[in-house]
Scaffold this motif. Sequence first.
Motif, PDB file in Angstrom:
ATOM      1  N   SER A 268       0.843  -1.199   0.000  1.00 38.06           N
ATOM      2  CA  SER A 268       0.000   0.000   0.000  1.00 38.06           C
ATOM      3  C   SER A 268       0.874   1.243   0.000  1.00 38.06           C
ATOM      4  O   SER A 268       1.929   1.287   0.632  1.00 38.06           O
ATOM      5  N   ALA A 270       1.300   5.344   0.645  1.00 38.60           N
ATOM      6  CA  ALA A 270       0.831   6.578   1.280  1.00 38.60           C
ATOM      7  C   ALA A 270       1.596   7.737   0.664  1.00 38.60           C
ATOM      8  O   ALA A 270       2.827   7.783   0.722  1.00 38.60           O
ATOM      9  N   VAL A 283      -3.928   7.489   0.521  1.00 39.90           N
ATOM     10  CA  VAL A 283      -3.533   6.083   0.608  1.00 39.90           C
ATOM     11  C   VAL A 283      -4.104   5.336  -0.595  1.00 39.90           C
ATOM     12  O   VAL A 283      -5.307   5.414  -0.875  1.00 39.90           O
ATOM     13  N   TRP A 316       4.705   4.243   8.054  1.00 42.94           N
ATOM     14  CA  TRP A 316       3.739   3.170   8.280  1.00 42.94           C
ATOM     15  C   TRP A 316       4.089   2.393   9.545  1.00 42.94           C
ATOM     16  O   TRP A 316       5.259   2.155   9.844  1.00 42.94           O
ATOM     17  N   VAL A 323      -0.971   4.886   9.673  1.00 40.98           N
ATOM     18  CA  VAL A 323       0.029   5.757   9.069  1.00 40.98           C
ATOM     19  C   VAL A 323       0.245   6.905  10.044  1.00 40.98           C
ATOM     20  O   VAL A 323      -0.716   7.514  10.521  1.00 40.98           O
ATOM     21  N   THR A 343      -5.736   1.476   5.101  1.00 40.57           N
ATOM     22  CA  THR A 343      -5.921   0.703   3.870  1.00 40.57           C
ATOM     23  C   THR A 343      -7.367   0.263   3.673  1.00 40.57           C
ATOM     24  O   THR A 343      -7.683  -0.417   2.694  1.00 40.57           O
TER      25      THR A 343
END
Length: 656
Positions: A268, A270, A283, A316, A323, A343
């Motif tokens: 993922s 950010a 995100v 993270w 986050v 997420t």
Amino acid sequence: MRRRSIATATALAVVLGSMALVGGTAVPASADSAKTLPVSSVGDIVVDGDHQRVYVSDPTGGRIVVTDYSGTVKATLTGLPGVTGLALSADSGQVYAAVKNGNRIVSVETATYTQTASYPVGAAPGDLEVVDGRIWFAHGTDFGSLDTSGPEPVVRLAQRGDVDFYGAFGMFLASDPAVPGVLVAGNGGDLAVYDVSADGAALRVKGDMDTAVKQLDLTPDGKQVLTSWGDPEYGYGIGAYSATDLTEQSGYPIDAYPNAVRVAPDGSVAGGSFSWYDPDVHVHRPGDPVPVREYDFPNTGNSSGADTLVDGALAWAPDASRVFAVSVNSYGTHTLRALTDPTKELPTLKVSAPAKSERAKKLTVTGTLTSRTRPAAGTSLKVTRTDVESPKGKALAAVRTKADGSFSFTDTPPAGGKVTYKVSYAGDATHAPASGSDTVEVSRKATSLSLNNNGKLYAYGKKVTFTAHLGTTYKNRTVSIYADPFGADKAKKLLKTGKVNSKGNLSATVTMTRDTAVSAVFAGDARYAPKTVKSTGYAKVKVSTSVSKHYKTGRIGSTTYYYFHKKTDPVFTTTMSHYKGRNQRLQLQIHYAGAWRDAGSEYFALDAKGKSVVRLEAPGDSGIRARMRSSYVNGSSGDTVNSTTHGAWKYFTFTK
């Protein structure tokens, strides 16, 4: 990958800071928690997942602040002038910190926050990365390594090779624990990937990137290098490049102005942006250009724009549950923000119930559960009904969604009044929890409620009993009686609350020193509606007048008179119930031609003790009969808290 240095405010940020930006229309999620950090600058941020600690370096203050996941400070490490880059060892046992002004890298034990080593490196270190146990550090427009695995630490400087890094923003490094032997370096408009599996750094490929980049990252599959500024489509976004040949690939669009990028262990992404009027953290799922979540910081300063993300201040948690971001406001105050479930999509759950319904009659509640990716048909939703008989809520049968996310259920409300139906979705691996509610006004019968003594007038200080009478109800037989004295200086107060007696009565006593609105309140129950009635009782003032300077008293007929010599001024002292700003009215009458005739009236102020002394000028003639009285006149005497009250007449006459 989770350990990146942060550039200080750049020339670009200064230019942007003077511009007026137009606000966007996005409605992002808000930060879940936020606490002020005791720092004057931010150099880097790193997360220790094993101990659930966040490390933030403060170059200006020469310190590292350690917090828990909620932002509560647990330790402060000082004596580190210019400390910038931070990196975490593979076993989470040590945090390495680049002490720029001391040309050294220090090691801090994460269990005790104590410094365990200090390594001179012969240059001013900046960004840090740990790859396969070695510490890589930026210095100037180059980078070097520190190997502490042997008997003595080994430092190697100037390992950039055939890459002409030249930018002024700083040297940025990137790596990922899941990709051994790979280090990414970037500066200015140059980008390079190195093999660091053996001693030294061997250049694999070099290429170009945007000159506004302030942070790099490497995806955990080792396939992409991400940059904090780059195309999509030459707009604002996170740039993406093949880690094999650095060809440009599809990136991630975000708002102006991009200034951070972080990749989670699950891939993922950010992205951060310096945005006064738009979301600050974006995100994305791997490869998806549409953000799954966005966060917009509030405005805690004194400017028109909201707080902004510090360059590169994203990190993270290793389990991707949070986050962490550091924002700064117009006062220079820094805040650590923990953004949870980043997420997961934010579903919307809408509930619609009838505005009104009859008690004990069936009604239907409908709704929809929507999200960017709709939860599967048959998703179970929790239903709770809250009413006067179940103020904490009563669970009803769960309801399941249809293929389009809609749902419906029926209920027969047993209680009247305000009835709330709340529907809750627990969430799943890709969706955050959500809930919605709607309220129905369910009919109730009317009961009778009365209160005596309305409109009656009482002497000052009279103790008066007010009695409320309650008619038929279902379960609730409680009545509350309140007294609200006239005047802004006296608050409404509860006199009594209790169950009525077998005759339906409840009484309370009021000492009548002011006009008073007395109210009786029945709160209602499941079948009978609330009701309030009011009774206003009126109170006179207490008033008396004394006479002085007379030489005797005597009767004329059946009336007592005060006798004054014709050249003596009578003095009348009036005492009246005190109220701020109150005046008494003195009225004078003369007996003439067989009748009492008005000779005028005038208002005189009362002092703090409620007294007024008035001297009446002597007429100089004898044979005059007169009388006076002092009165309180509602409204004309300076207030309206009592009812008009007249004092007794005082009779007097003048002789030789």
